[in-house]
Scaffold this motif. Structure first.
Motif, PDB file in Angstrom:
ATOM      1  N   PRO A  90     -19.016  21.885 -51.334  1.00 42.27           N
ATOM      2  CA  PRO A  90     -19.702  22.235 -51.115  1.00 42.27           C
ATOM      3  C   PRO A  90     -20.890  21.381 -50.070  1.00 42.27           C
ATOM      4  O   PRO A  90     -21.334  21.227 -49.539  1.00 42.27           O
ATOM      5  N   ARG A  91     -20.351  19.907 -49.711  1.00 42.46           N
ATOM      6  CA  ARG A  91     -20.940  19.038 -48.868  1.00 42.46           C
ATOM      7  C   ARG A  91     -20.214  20.062 -47.296  1.00 42.46           C
ATOM      8  O   ARG A  91     -20.809  19.435 -45.258  1.00 42.46           O
ATOM      9  N   GLN A  92     -19.226  21.095 -47.425  1.00 41.17           N
ATOM     10  CA  GLN A  92     -18.761  21.257 -45.795  1.00 41.17           C
ATOM     11  C   GLN A  92     -19.634  23.021 -45.892  1.00 41.17           C
ATOM     12  O   GLN A  92     -19.185  23.629 -46.988  1.00 41.17           O
ATOM     13  N   THR A  93     -19.757  23.369 -44.792  1.00 47.83           N
ATOM     14  CA  THR A  93     -20.532  25.152 -44.329  1.00 47.83           C
ATOM     15  C   THR A  93     -18.806  24.884 -43.833  1.00 47.83           C
ATOM     16  O   THR A  93     -19.057  25.524 -42.786  1.00 47.83           O
ATOM     17  N   ILE A  94     -18.387  26.113 -44.705  1.00 47.72           N
ATOM     18  CA  ILE A  94     -17.269  26.808 -44.021  1.00 47.72           C
ATOM     19  C   ILE A  94     -17.861  28.355 -43.933  1.00 47.72           C
ATOM     20  O   ILE A  94     -18.709  29.170 -44.425  1.00 47.72           O
ATOM     21  N   ARG A  95     -16.718  28.611 -42.740  1.00 44.02           N
ATOM     22  CA  ARG A  95     -16.593  29.642 -41.563  1.00 44.02           C
ATOM     23  C   ARG A  95     -15.319  30.544 -41.792  1.00 44.02           C
ATOM     24  O   ARG A  95     -15.139  30.141 -41.611  1.00 44.02           O
ATOM     25  N   PHE A  96     -15.383  31.963 -42.091  1.00 47.52           N
ATOM     26  CA  PHE A  96     -13.618  32.587 -43.184  1.00 47.52           C
ATOM     27  C   PHE A  96     -14.006  33.465 -41.531  1.00 47.52           C
ATOM     28  O   PHE A  96     -14.954  34.434 -40.847  1.00 47.52           O
ATOM     29  N   LEU A  97     -12.796  33.616 -41.187  1.00 45.66           N
ATOM     30  CA  LEU A  97     -12.575  34.512 -40.709  1.00 45.66           C
ATOM     31  C   LEU A  97     -11.869  35.949 -41.517  1.00 45.66           C
ATOM     32  O   LEU A  97     -10.857  35.629 -42.635  1.00 45.66           O
ATOM     33  N   ALA A  98     -12.562  37.171 -41.901  1.00 40.03           N
ATOM     34  CA  ALA A  98     -12.644  37.950 -42.368  1.00 40.03           C
ATOM     35  C   ALA A  98     -12.023  39.676 -41.128  1.00 40.03           C
ATOM     36  O   ALA A  98     -12.406  39.765 -40.629  1.00 40.03           O
ATOM     37  N   ILE A 147      -9.388  30.601 -42.782  1.00 37.47           N
ATOM     38  CA  ILE A 147      -7.863  31.573 -42.115  1.00 37.47           C
ATOM     39  C   ILE A 147      -7.674  31.725 -42.703  1.00 37.47           C
ATOM     40  O   ILE A 147      -6.699  30.986 -43.576  1.00 37.47           O
ATOM     41  N   PHE A 148      -7.200  33.102 -44.134  1.00 38.51           N
ATOM     42  CA  PHE A 148      -6.330  33.711 -44.489  1.00 38.51           C
ATOM     43  C   PHE A 148      -4.745  33.889 -44.145  1.00 38.51           C
ATOM     44  O   PHE A 148      -4.987  35.143 -43.365  1.00 38.51           O
ATOM     45  N   PRO A 149      -4.110  32.715 -43.424  1.00 35.00           N
ATOM     46  CA  PRO A 149      -3.089  33.520 -42.440  1.00 35.00           C
ATOM     47  C   PRO A 149      -2.186  35.025 -43.448  1.00 35.00           C
ATOM     48  O   PRO A 149      -0.929  35.572 -42.123  1.00 35.00           O
TER      49      PRO A 149
END
Length: 247
Positions: A90-98, A147-149
């Motif tokens: 929660p302390r990090q704002t994660i941005r996903f490549l989707a 990213i989910f490689p």
């Protein structure tokens, strides 16, 4: 019967909340200075998904993995993986490549775009690499990207595509490997059902990248990172077998 009731209650609450939160993000994004509120809505959405589900989560998070922005390289087993990572960090704002098709879903996909998640094309290689370049720029600007490689969901650790490795190398940020195990059985691919399962998530220390000095080394880095993560994945597999052993 209890599991059916649990699933019914999950969807009865979670789907309307998803629509409500997505609509709120779309409206709030029209006004300046609302990005933190939108991010908080996203985190509440992820936390609600876990609270409503019958899944039990065991997490092991290395302190040095959350000390700054980075590139999260995670394996992918289930649709639960995204809210799982958002809720656990929660302390990090994660941005996903989707995959770009997700961004076409009314309200939900539109809200993903407004929140800063990055669409990536599977069919068009050139456009996919342009997305990687844009993502690397955002990472250098202070974003934590995930990213989910493998490119799609796998029960075991699938082979890595090169795009995630190129992203990590171009960004110049630490690579933080994430191993997820158990969501494949908690929410199987192609099934709407959620099952009572234990999920184990390991956010590992940054993977050492010394010696991989140029993009020419990307295939060696991909192989070494896959091997490292696969070893940790097999460890989690043994742990899960012990915890679910009868008696």
């Amino acid at each position: 019967m209890a599991l059916i009731v649990h699933n019914f209650f999950f969807y009865l609450v979670f789907l309307p909340f998803t629509l409500l939160a997505s609509t709120a993000v779309l409206v709030l994004s029209l006004f300046p200075g609302t990005s933190r509120v939108c991010q908080e809505l996203e985190k509440r959405w992820a936390q609600l998904a876990l609270r409503l589900s019958p899944v039990q989560v065991q997490a092991e998070i290395a302190p040095e993995a959350v000390s700054g922005n980075c590139i999260l390289i995670a394996n992918h087993q289930s649709q639960l993986d995204i809210p799982l990572l958002i809720a656990l960090m929660p302390r990090q704002t994660i941005r996903f490549l989707a995959k770009d098709t997700l961004f076409r879903i009314p309200f939900f996909g539109w809200a993903m775009a407004k929140l800063g998640h990055i669409p990536i094309s599977r069919e068009n290689h050139k456009e996919g690499m342009r997305s990687i370049d844009r993502a690397a720029g955002k990472a250098r600007d202070g974003r934590t990207l995930c990213i989910f490689p493998e490119g799609t969901r796998h029960r075991e650790l699938g082979p890595f595509k090169i795009g995630g490795i190129v992203l990590a190398m171009k960004s110049g940020l630490p690579i933080v490997p994430v191993v997820i195990n158990g969501t494949k059985d908690a929410h199987p691919k192609g099934s709407p059902w959620l099952f009572r399962r234990t999920v184990f998530v390991r956010v590992l220390p940054p993977f050492p990248t010394q010696g991989y000095d140029s993009l020419k080394e990307r295939h060696r880095l991909k192989t070494d990172l896959w091997q490292y993560m696969n070893n940790r994945f097999l460890e989690t597999e043994q742990w899960l077998k012990k915890t679910t052993r009868p008696g």
